[in-house]
Design a protein around this motif. Structure first.
Motif, PDB file in Angstrom:
ATOM      1  N   GLU A   4       0.863  -1.187   0.000  1.00 35.91           N
ATOM      2  CA  GLU A   4       0.000   0.000   0.000  1.00 35.91           C
ATOM      3  C   GLU A   4       0.896   1.231   0.000  1.00 35.91           C
ATOM      4  N   PRO A   5       0.789   2.113  -1.016  1.00 35.06           N
ATOM      5  CA  PRO A   5       1.658   3.300  -0.974  1.00 35.06           C
ATOM      6  C   PRO A   5       1.271   4.204   0.187  1.00 35.06           C
ATOM      7  N   PRO A   6       2.240   4.845   0.838  1.00 34.89           N
ATOM      8  CA  PRO A   6       1.920   5.777   1.910  1.00 34.89           C
ATOM      9  C   PRO A   6       1.039   6.907   1.372  1.00 34.89           C
ATOM     10  N   ALA A   7       0.134   7.402   2.204  1.00 32.40           N
ATOM     11  CA  ALA A   7      -0.836   8.418   1.765  1.00 32.40           C
ATOM     12  C   ALA A   7      -0.140   9.683   1.252  1.00 32.40           C
ATOM     13  N   ASP A   8       1.035  10.005   1.814  1.00 34.10           N
ATOM     14  CA  ASP A   8       1.703  11.258   1.425  1.00 34.10           C
ATOM     15  C   ASP A   8       2.766  11.042   0.336  1.00 34.10           C
ATOM     16  N   ALA A   9       2.678   9.917  -0.368  1.00 37.74           N
ATOM     17  CA  ALA A   9       3.682   9.619  -1.401  1.00 37.74           C
ATOM     18  C   ALA A   9       3.615  10.631  -2.533  1.00 37.74           C
ATOM     19  N   ALA A  10       4.788  10.929  -3.132  1.00 34.79           N
ATOM     20  CA  ALA A  10       4.843  11.909  -4.227  1.00 34.79           C
ATOM     21  C   ALA A  10       4.125  11.365  -5.463  1.00 34.79           C
ATOM     22  N   ALA A  11       3.393  12.257  -6.153  1.00 35.30           N
ATOM     23  CA  ALA A  11       2.735  11.866  -7.404  1.00 35.30           C
ATOM     24  C   ALA A  11       3.803  11.665  -8.469  1.00 35.30           C
ATOM     25  N   PRO A  12       3.667  10.636  -9.293  1.00 37.23           N
ATOM     26  CA  PRO A  12       4.698  10.392 -10.304  1.00 37.23           C
ATOM     27  C   PRO A  12       4.717  11.456 -11.392  1.00 37.23           C
ATOM     28  N   ASP A 122       1.349   4.601  -9.430  1.00 41.99           N
ATOM     29  CA  ASP A 122       0.540   5.293  -8.420  1.00 41.99           C
ATOM     30  C   ASP A 122       1.386   6.162  -7.513  1.00 41.99           C
ATOM     31  N   ALA A 123       2.595   5.715  -7.222  1.00 37.07           N
ATOM     32  CA  ALA A 123       3.438   6.487  -6.305  1.00 37.07           C
ATOM     33  C   ALA A 123       4.885   6.026  -6.383  1.00 37.07           C
ATOM     34  N   LEU A 124       5.766   6.953  -6.053  1.00 40.62           N
ATOM     35  CA  LEU A 124       7.204   6.671  -5.957  1.00 40.62           C
ATOM     36  C   LEU A 124       7.667   7.075  -4.571  1.00 40.62           C
ATOM     37  N   LYS A 128      11.107   2.588  -4.103  1.00 36.73           N
ATOM     38  CA  LYS A 128       9.864   1.816  -4.274  1.00 36.73           C
ATOM     39  C   LYS A 128       8.947   2.459  -5.305  1.00 36.73           C
ATOM     40  N   ILE A 129       8.468   1.639  -6.234  1.00 42.35           N
ATOM     41  CA  ILE A 129       7.571   2.110  -7.283  1.00 42.35           C
ATOM     42  C   ILE A 129       6.279   1.302  -7.167  1.00 42.35           C
ATOM     43  N   TYR A 130       5.187   1.990  -6.879  1.00 44.53           N
ATOM     44  CA  TYR A 130       3.890   1.334  -6.707  1.00 44.53           C
ATOM     45  C   TYR A 130       3.101   1.479  -8.013  1.00 44.53           C
ATOM     46  N   VAL A 131       2.698   0.353  -8.574  1.00 44.10           N
ATOM     47  CA  VAL A 131       2.074   0.361  -9.899  1.00 44.10           C
ATOM     48  C   VAL A 131       0.793  -0.468  -9.837  1.00 44.10           C
ATOM     49  N   SER A 132      -0.200  -0.109 -10.647  1.00 46.25           N
ATOM     50  CA  SER A 132      -1.419  -0.921 -10.714  1.00 46.25           C
ATOM     51  C   SER A 132      -1.921  -0.970 -12.149  1.00 46.25           C
ATOM     52  N   GLY A 133      -2.789  -1.929 -12.417  1.00 51.28           N
ATOM     53  CA  GLY A 133      -3.323  -2.048 -13.772  1.00 51.28           C
ATOM     54  C   GLY A 133      -4.501  -3.002 -13.836  1.00 51.28           C
ATOM     55  N   GLU A 134      -5.202  -2.957 -14.963  1.00 48.39           N
ATOM     56  CA  GLU A 134      -6.353  -3.827 -15.188  1.00 48.39           C
ATOM     57  C   GLU A 134      -6.253  -4.415 -16.590  1.00 48.39           C
ATOM     58  N   ALA A 135      -6.826  -5.616 -16.749  1.00 49.64           N
ATOM     59  CA  ALA A 135      -6.898  -6.242 -18.074  1.00 49.64           C
ATOM     60  C   ALA A 135      -8.365  -6.303 -18.487  1.00 49.64           C
ATOM     61  N   HIS A 136      -8.680  -5.711 -19.650  1.00 54.11           N
ATOM     62  CA  HIS A 136     -10.061  -5.640 -20.135  1.00 54.11           C
ATOM     63  C   HIS A 136     -10.248  -6.583 -21.318  1.00 54.11           C
TER      64      HIS A 136
END
Ligand SMILES: CCCCC/C=C\C/C=C\C/C=C\C/C=C\CCCC(=O)SCCNC(=O)CCNC(=O)[C@H](O)C(C)(C)COP(=O)(O)OP(=O)(O)OC[C@H]1O[C@@H](n2cnc3c(N)ncnc32)[C@H](O)[C@@H]1OP(=O)(O)O
Length: 186
Positions: A4-12, A122-124, A128-136
């Motif tokens: 879970e990225p920290p709430a105050d993480a910098a926007a990429p 989502d955040a750096l 640490k690089i937090y990434v998410s995605g969906e497959a449609h």
């Protein structure tokens, strides 16, 4: 371990050297079984999204990707997601490897279908690089067949020099001396 990225993480922020929106991204490694053009590869292809940060990827589901009769193997979907999410981070930062990949399988995926994946950073936070995605299924706003979240950790080139096979690294242009030095470094 949590991803879970920290709430105050910098926007990429988009890397200014990354290709512009709509442009095809290059494979990070031609031998990759996710996006390389080699036998056994899923041949996932990716383009930069309209916002210049997210990545759109295409995965054509073929017979050789089956797990159950006529249906996509879950591990193949994870490979496609890993590759798509990995391509998303390359729009933002330097090389990194997957430390954790969480996937939810929401719908069976028939052989012969096309999956369209959308991924974003989502955040750096430090390395640490937090990434998410969906497959449609079938189209970009088609039914969601799977979702993923991942934590990538930035690594330097020495990670690959130290752990990769010398013959593959030499084929990429690394000298024996450089490979040897990376292997013997503490
Ligand atoms: C000249 C040759 C160059 C060739 C290069 C060619 C191409 C490659 C380049 C770029 C790739 C580009 C795009 C990628 C595209 C496609 C995706 C495919 C990606 C993969 O297919 S890649 C293969 C699978 N992948 C691995 O093969 C990794 C194996 N693994 C390791 O190599 C280590 O495990 C590593 C490096 C990950 C970490 O090791 P480390 O020693 O650097 O860091 P450490 O363990 O200290 O963790 C630091 C902080 O991350 C937290 N943390 C760590 N792991 C966590 C987890 N799982 N969950 C939650 N938190 C975690 C800790 O809790 C700590 O957190 P805190 O700092 O807060 O305490």
């Amino acid at each position: 371990m949590s991803i879970e990225p920290p709430a105050d993480a910098a926007a990429p922020q988009r890397n200014p050297k990354a290709p512009p929106p709509g442009e095809r991204t290059t494979s990070h490694y031609e031998g990759c079984r996710g996006c390389g053009d080699v036998p056994g590869s899923l041949r996932v292809r990716s383009w930069v999204g309209d916002d210049g940060v997210s990545v759109i990827s295409r995965f054509d589901v073929l017979e050789e990707h089956q797990g159950a009769p006529g249906l996509l193997h879950g591990g193949m979907l994870m490979t496609a997601l890993d590759d798509a999410l990995g391509t998303a981070y390359t729009q933002v930062t330097r090389s990194a490897v997957t430390a954790r990949l969480e996937t939810d399988f929401r719908r069976p995926v028939p052989v012969g279908s096309t999956l369209w994946l959308r991924s974003r950073v989502d955040a750096l936070v430090g390395r640490k690089i937090y990434v998410s995605g969906e497959a449609h299924l079938g189209e970009l706003d088609g039914e969601v067949a799977g979702t993923a979240r991942a934590l990538f950790l930035e690594v330097g080139v020495e990670h690959f020099l130290r752990h990769g096979r010398p013959e593959d690294l030499e084929a990429l242009g690394a000298s024996r001396e450089v490979i040897e030095a990376a292997r013997t470094a503490r």
